[in-house]
Design an enzyme around this catalytic site. Structure first.
Site, PDB file in Angstrom:
ATOM      1  N   ASP A  60       0.851  -1.182   0.000  1.00  0.00           N
ATOM      2  CA  ASP A  60       0.000   0.000   0.000  1.00  0.00           C
ATOM      3  C   ASP A  60       0.890   1.236   0.000  1.00  0.00           C
ATOM      4  O   ASP A  60       1.562   1.531   0.997  1.00  0.00           O
ATOM      5  CB  ASP A  60      -0.895  -0.021   1.246  1.00  0.00           C
ATOM      6  CG  ASP A  60      -1.807   1.189   1.356  1.00  0.00           C
ATOM      7  OD1 ASP A  60      -1.742   2.078   0.480  1.00  0.00           O
ATOM      8  OD2 ASP A  60      -2.580   1.257   2.330  1.00  0.00           O
ATOM      9  N   SER A 141      -0.112  14.828 -14.646  1.00  0.00           N
ATOM     10  CA  SER A 141      -1.244  14.935 -15.557  1.00  0.00           C
ATOM     11  C   SER A 141      -1.271  16.342 -16.116  1.00  0.00           C
ATOM     12  O   SER A 141      -0.693  17.272 -15.522  1.00  0.00           O
ATOM     13  CB  SER A 141      -2.551  14.653 -14.801  1.00  0.00           C
ATOM     14  OG  SER A 141      -3.687  15.017 -15.564  1.00  0.00           O
ATOM     15  N   TYR A 154      -8.677  16.093  -7.910  1.00  0.00           N
ATOM     16  CA  TYR A 154      -7.609  15.480  -8.709  1.00  0.00           C
ATOM     17  C   TYR A 154      -6.653  16.562  -9.206  1.00  0.00           C
ATOM     18  O   TYR A 154      -5.425  16.392  -9.162  1.00  0.00           O
ATOM     19  CB  TYR A 154      -8.226  14.722  -9.880  1.00  0.00           C
ATOM     20  CG  TYR A 154      -7.239  13.992 -10.774  1.00  0.00           C
ATOM     21  CD1 TYR A 154      -6.694  12.782 -10.380  1.00  0.00           C
ATOM     22  CD2 TYR A 154      -6.868  14.527 -12.008  1.00  0.00           C
ATOM     23  CE1 TYR A 154      -5.804  12.098 -11.196  1.00  0.00           C
ATOM     24  CE2 TYR A 154      -5.975  13.854 -12.827  1.00  0.00           C
ATOM     25  CZ  TYR A 154      -5.450  12.641 -12.424  1.00  0.00           C
ATOM     26  OH  TYR A 154      -4.556  11.967 -13.234  1.00  0.00           O
ATOM     27  N   LYS A 158      -2.518  16.794  -8.541  1.00  0.00           N
ATOM     28  CA  LYS A 158      -1.547  16.781  -9.628  1.00  0.00           C
ATOM     29  C   LYS A 158      -0.772  18.098  -9.707  1.00  0.00           C
ATOM     30  O   LYS A 158       0.405  18.111 -10.111  1.00  0.00           O
ATOM     31  CB  LYS A 158      -2.232  16.461 -10.957  1.00  0.00           C
ATOM     32  CG  LYS A 158      -2.779  15.028 -11.006  1.00  0.00           C
ATOM     33  CD  LYS A 158      -1.693  13.991 -10.697  1.00  0.00           C
ATOM     34  CE  LYS A 158      -2.206  12.563 -10.803  1.00  0.00           C
ATOM     35  NZ  LYS A 158      -1.147  11.552 -10.546  1.00  0.00           N
TER      36      LYS A 158
END
Length: 261
Positions: A60, A141, A154, A158
């Site tokens: 993990d 991204s 998100y 990023k």
């Protein structure tokens, strides 16, 4: 695409059981590297590792103890570490703009997309120093450079990753370690979920995991410390130019760590 020879080198790929990670594991193997595949999906990691002749590690990445243990295992079993692709990532899955925020999902997002990158880089740098240098590529991204209103959380993670890569890249360059961020557009992976059908209906082209593996090869061959590389469908990987960012008059700031205030 750059010519890269990784013969005799060892690479670690997080989130390597599928999507971008598995494509990168295959590409690094073709370039000559022995590859360690890390993923929470133990069976998936083993499948890709068996395919490429590497080793599989289940773990993990949000646990701060995982990445140091993984790096130690890679050095023990494969003898060294030269290339690290910090690739594991998940989508936000919620707006994160009002009192409907699901805190548990938010913490998981930050754990995978941000904490894992910090834990991974901090664990890898000492190992790379022992080899006299190396490469760390972080999957970011285009949402790390431009706003993505459909997924603000998100976008947050990023942006954090791109900023960290830019700063950390400069900080460890003196150790012959190159840290870069790879910022692709939308990629045809499970991360898209049901949105894939929407893209198809709109005729919007998607990148493939193999496109990103090819871009990563270019970044390994040409990337400079702290750069962010972008990749869009139909194009080639290229360095993103951050324009209009205030500087310090050409002066290098003191090498200090800022405290809280």
């Amino acid at each position: 695409m750059s010519t890269v020879d990784l013969t005799g080198q060892v690479a670690l790929v997080t989130g390597g059981a599928g999507g971008i990670g598995s494509a990168v594991a295959r590409r690094l193997t073709k370039l000559g590297a022995r590859v360690a595949v890390l993923d929470l999906d133990a069976a998936g990691a083993q499948r890709i590792a068996s395919e490429v002749g590497g080793i599989a590690i289940a773990g993990d990445v949000t646990d701060p103890e995982t990445m140091p243990a993984v790096v130690a295992q890679v050095e023990k079993e494969l003898g060294r570490l030269d290339v690290v692709h910090l690739n594991a990532g998940i989508g936000g899955g919620q707006a994160g703009i009002d009192d409907a925020l699901n805190v548990d999902r938010y913490r998981k997002l930050v754990g995978v997309n941000v904490d894992h990158v910090v834990y991974g880089l901090c664990a890898a740098v000492p190992a790379l120093r022992r080899q006299g240098g190396g490469k760390i590529v972080i999957t970011a991204s285009l949402a790390g450079i431009a706003a993505m209103p459909a997924d603000p959380l998100y976008t947050l993670t990023k942006h954090a990753v791109v900023g960290y890569a830019r700063a950390a890249g400069k900080a460890v360059a003196k150790d012959n370690i190159t840290v870069t961020a790879l910022c692709p557009g939308f990629v045809d992976t499970l991360l898209l979920g049901g949105a894939k059908e929407e893209f198809a209906a709109a005729g919007f082209p998607l990148l493939t995991p193999d496109d990103i593996a090819e871009a990563l090869q270019t970044v390994l061959g040409e990337g400079a410390p702290g750069e962010a590389w972008i990749m869009q469908p139909g194009g080639q990987a290229s360095v993103y130019q951050f324009r209009g960012v205030p500087g310090a008059g050409g002066k290098v700031p003191p090498d200090v760590v800022l405290g809280s205030h």
